[in-house]
Design a protein around this motif. Structure first.
Motif, PDB file in Angstrom:
ATOM      1  N   ARG A  25       0.837  -1.213   0.000  1.00 47.16           N
ATOM      2  CA  ARG A  25       0.000   0.000   0.000  1.00 47.16           C
ATOM      3  C   ARG A  25       0.862   1.249   0.000  1.00 47.16           C
ATOM      4  N   LEU A  26       1.924   1.201   0.822  1.00 52.51           N
ATOM      5  CA  LEU A  26       2.822   2.347   0.925  1.00 52.51           C
ATOM      6  C   LEU A  26       3.560   2.561  -0.394  1.00 52.51           C
ATOM      7  N   ARG A  27       3.992   1.453  -0.968  1.00 54.59           N
ATOM      8  CA  ARG A  27       4.707   1.507  -2.261  1.00 54.59           C
ATOM      9  C   ARG A  27       3.818   2.128  -3.328  1.00 54.59           C
ATOM     10  N   ASN A  28       2.598   1.633  -3.402  1.00 54.91           N
ATOM     11  CA  ASN A  28       1.677   2.104  -4.444  1.00 54.91           C
ATOM     12  C   ASN A  28       1.385   3.587  -4.304  1.00 54.91           C
ATOM     13  N   LEU A  29       1.064   4.003  -3.087  1.00 56.55           N
ATOM     14  CA  LEU A  29       0.715   5.411  -2.885  1.00 56.55           C
ATOM     15  C   LEU A  29       1.900   6.317  -3.185  1.00 56.55           C
ATOM     16  N   ALA A  30       3.076   5.904  -2.728  1.00 59.41           N
ATOM     17  CA  ALA A  30       4.272   6.708  -2.991  1.00 59.41           C
ATOM     18  C   ALA A  30       4.526   6.789  -4.492  1.00 59.41           C
ATOM     19  N   ALA A  31       4.304   5.692  -5.192  1.00 54.89           N
ATOM     20  CA  ALA A  31       4.510   5.676  -6.648  1.00 54.89           C
ATOM     21  C   ALA A  31       3.530   6.624  -7.334  1.00 54.89           C
ATOM     22  N   VAL A  32       2.277   6.595  -6.889  1.00 53.74           N
ATOM     23  CA  VAL A  32       1.276   7.494  -7.485  1.00 53.74           C
ATOM     24  C   VAL A  32       1.672   8.950  -7.227  1.00 53.74           C
ATOM     25  N   PHE A  33       2.148   9.218  -6.003  1.00 58.81           N
ATOM     26  CA  PHE A  33       2.570  10.586  -5.669  1.00 58.81           C
ATOM     27  C   PHE A  33       3.695  11.033  -6.593  1.00 58.81           C
ATOM     28  N   LEU A  34       4.703  10.177  -6.755  1.00 57.70           N
ATOM     29  CA  LEU A  34       5.858  10.556  -7.573  1.00 57.70           C
ATOM     30  C   LEU A  34       5.490  10.718  -9.038  1.00 57.70           C
ATOM     31  N   GLN A  35       4.517   9.953  -9.490  1.00 53.98           N
ATOM     32  CA  GLN A  35       4.131  10.050 -10.898  1.00 53.98           C
ATOM     33  C   GLN A  35       3.203  11.232 -11.158  1.00 53.98           C
ATOM     34  N   ASP A  36       2.326  11.550 -10.186  1.00 50.66           N
ATOM     35  CA  ASP A  36       1.280  12.543 -10.451  1.00 50.66           C
ATOM     36  C   ASP A  36       1.559  13.926  -9.890  1.00 50.66           C
ATOM     37  N   CYS A  37       2.390  14.018  -8.847  1.00 49.56           N
ATOM     38  CA  CYS A  37       2.511  15.305  -8.156  1.00 49.56           C
ATOM     39  C   CYS A  37       3.815  16.036  -8.436  1.00 49.56           C
ATOM     40  N   CYS A  38       4.690  15.434  -9.214  1.00 52.73           N
ATOM     41  CA  CYS A  38       5.934  16.127  -9.529  1.00 52.73           C
ATOM     42  C   CYS A  38       6.436  15.635 -10.875  1.00 52.73           C
TER      43      CYS A  38
END
Lengths: 354, 191
Positions: free
Chosen positions: B152-165
């Motif tokens: 869950r942590l991996r997925n959310l962090a990946a989404v953050f890195l892809q979508d927010c920067c």
């Protein structure tokens, strides 16, 4: 259709027991004013905890996988499922992983199947978001965000409409206040509804709203319980449209369709239509009613007053379901039109004098 | 609690108000936790956003982030995660200095709290705040999380890195991490 076997390793890897799989103890110390109907644990649900993937524990190991998936399919389309043999399970029980097509289906399944009896066992259903892919997670967040933004826009639009309409209909509003029964109308929604009705039909004094019982079918619209747990509710949360079902429709699903329709359009439940607009159609109806007067109960003369709202037309997005709904409605109409069966009076037998 | 819309709205507001009042008045930690969890769950339904906004519940949740009680922090952050999806509540959170308060919770020991933190930060990303959300410190944190064992942590962090920067920002953060080894000290939350 559901696929029984999935060979992809990314979402079907060896299961780990996470804290959110565990059933927490229910809270017993809540004061009465905020104690719900069902005892629940103290837990906060966010979009991160929910998922299209659910795990079902406590399934009796008697070969009832098909029945379990059929039960799940009542709440929405099941995309994939498989037994989780590696997951620690109680003796004589099995654990299954089920992937629904929609989050709302998973929510419905969890709400309705958790703690329920199933072939002699008690099911425990929980979300398992750890089985999601990155894309699953992204889509889940996006769907949730767009739903919230849409809801915010609808609220904003209702607010703007209410502010725009209220200055032009002040006279009619005064009349409305005289006619309508006195009640504490502090609700913004109610004022909005009245303002909207009055603004459209301001030529004629609107008649009183129909009695509240008319809205009895709306009691099925889900709201939070006293603890705020809406996550258990399955309809009209994520998607306003009615769910398409994978298996046998039931009356609860019919309610779901009703809820979806009604939940998204509460204001248009009552329409006050000017008499002039209906004089012609009423004449026609009068002529027709003279022919069918024997079958119609309660109609003694020409129709006067506003046309009562027609029952909402349901579209279950599925032909067979629509047919079922039509059949049920016609049956109900038939049953309702029969005069009350009079009790058969027993003829009192004359007592024999001995 | 299932009633018609016409009578529901004022009763709902009063009920939420009584929850907030109980939270402010009670001395019992247990009662505070229960009420906080209730409010956070009510924040999940968009119907309640307006009332919670009026009752200043976003500020209440923000205040919880500095508490010692881990449950207060977890429930408060969960409430913010739910509320911050709504644009109005998001703006209130931003005006109250929400980004820095929320960012501090990236180092929290509870996984649920960290997950709520990441989601809240994503919700707080607007064209104006994007640069603040994608500061190197935060990106390094997300890079660390993207290597975590927890899916869950991996997925959310990946989404953050892809979508927010941008990719460039991620690359720079990666280079900084290799150079300074600063992110290794960021503890991963316990499950």
């Amino acid at each position: 259709m559901a696929a029984p076997v999935n060979k992809r390793t990314d979402c079907w890897r060896s299961p780990e027991v996470y804290k959110h799989h565990e059933q927490q103890r229910v809270c017993i110390s809540r004061p009465k004013y905020r104690d719900g109907r069902k005892a629940k644990a103290v837990k906060v649900y966010t979009i991160n905890l929910e998922s299209r993937y659910v795990m079902v524990q406590g399934v009796p190991a008697i070969g009832v996988m098909t029945e379990l998936i059929q039960l799940c399919a009542l709440y929405g389309i099941v995309e994939e499922y498989r037994p989780l043999d590696e997951y620690p399970a109680e003796e004589f029980t099995e654990v299954y992983l089920v992937k629904f097509q929609k989050l709302t289906s998973a929510r419905a399944a969890k709400r309705n199947m958790d703690e329920k009896s199933f072939y002699g066992g008690v099911l425990h259903v929980c979300y398992v978001p750890e089985y999601e892919t990155v894309e699953d997670t992204r889509l889940k967040l996006q769907d949730r965000r767009s739903y919230i933004v849409r809801a915010a826009r609808n609220r904003e639009r209702e607010r703007t409409e209410a502010t725009q309409e209220s200055p032009t209909s002040s006279d009619a509003t005064t009349l409305l206040n005289k006619i309508l029964p006195r009640r504490d109308e502090t609700s913004k929604n109610e004022n909005t509804r009245e303002a909207l009705n009055v603004s459209h039909y301001s030529e004629f004094p609107p008649l009183p709203l129909p009695p509240e019982e008319h809205y009895s079918f709306r009691q099925n619209v889900p709201t939070e319980d006293k603890m705020g747990t809406l996550h258990n509710s399955f309809s009209n949360i994520e998607q306003p449209q009615a769910e398409s079902l994978g298996s046998n429709p039931t009356t609860s699903n019919w309610d779901q369709g009703t809820e979806g329709r009604l939940g998204s359009n509460p204001v248009s439940g009552v329409r006050l239509i000017p008499r002039i607009a209906h004089l012609a159609s009423r004449k026609r109806k009068m002529e027709r009613s003279e022919e069918h007067s024997a079958n119609v109960s309660g109609e003694n003369g020409p129709l006067i007053g506003p046309k009562l709202p027609e029952p909402p037309k349901l579209d279950m997005e599925d032909e067979s379901l629509n047919t079922t709904v039509t059949l049920i409605r016609s049956t109900m109409t038939q049953v309702g039109s029969f005069p009350e069966v009079k009790k058969v009076e027993k003829k009192a037998k004359p007592r024999r004098r001995i | 609690m299932r009633k018609n819309d016409s009578t529901e709205a004022p009763e709902r507001f009063q009920y939420l108000q009584s929850l907030v009042t109980e939270f402010q008045d009670t001395d019992s930690e247990e009662a505070k936790e229960q009420v906080l969890a209730n409010l956070a769950n009510f924040a999940y339904d968009p119907k309640n956003m307006e009332y919670l906004h009026e009752l200043q519940v976003p500020d209440l949740f923000l205040d919880m982030l500095a508490e010692e009680n881990e449950n207060f922090v977890e429930f408060g952050m969960g409430g913010l995660c739910n509320l911050s999806m709504d644009p109005e509540c998001r703006d209130v959170i931003l005006q109250s200095g929400g980004i820095s308060l929320v960012t501090n919770c990236l180092s929290n020991g509870r996984e649920e709290t960290v997950l709520s933190t990441i989601t809240t930060l994503m919700n707080l990303a607007t064209p104006t705040t994007r640069s603040k959300i994608s500061e190197p410190g935060i990106l390094q944190c997300m890079l660390r999380f993207s290597l975590a064992e927890s899916p869950r942590l991996r997925n959310l962090a990946a989404v953050f890195l892809q979508d927010c920067c941008s990719e460039e920002q991620v690359r720079q953060a990666q280079q900084q991490m290799q150079g300074l080894q600063t992110a290794i000290g960021i503890p991963l939350p316990k499950k």
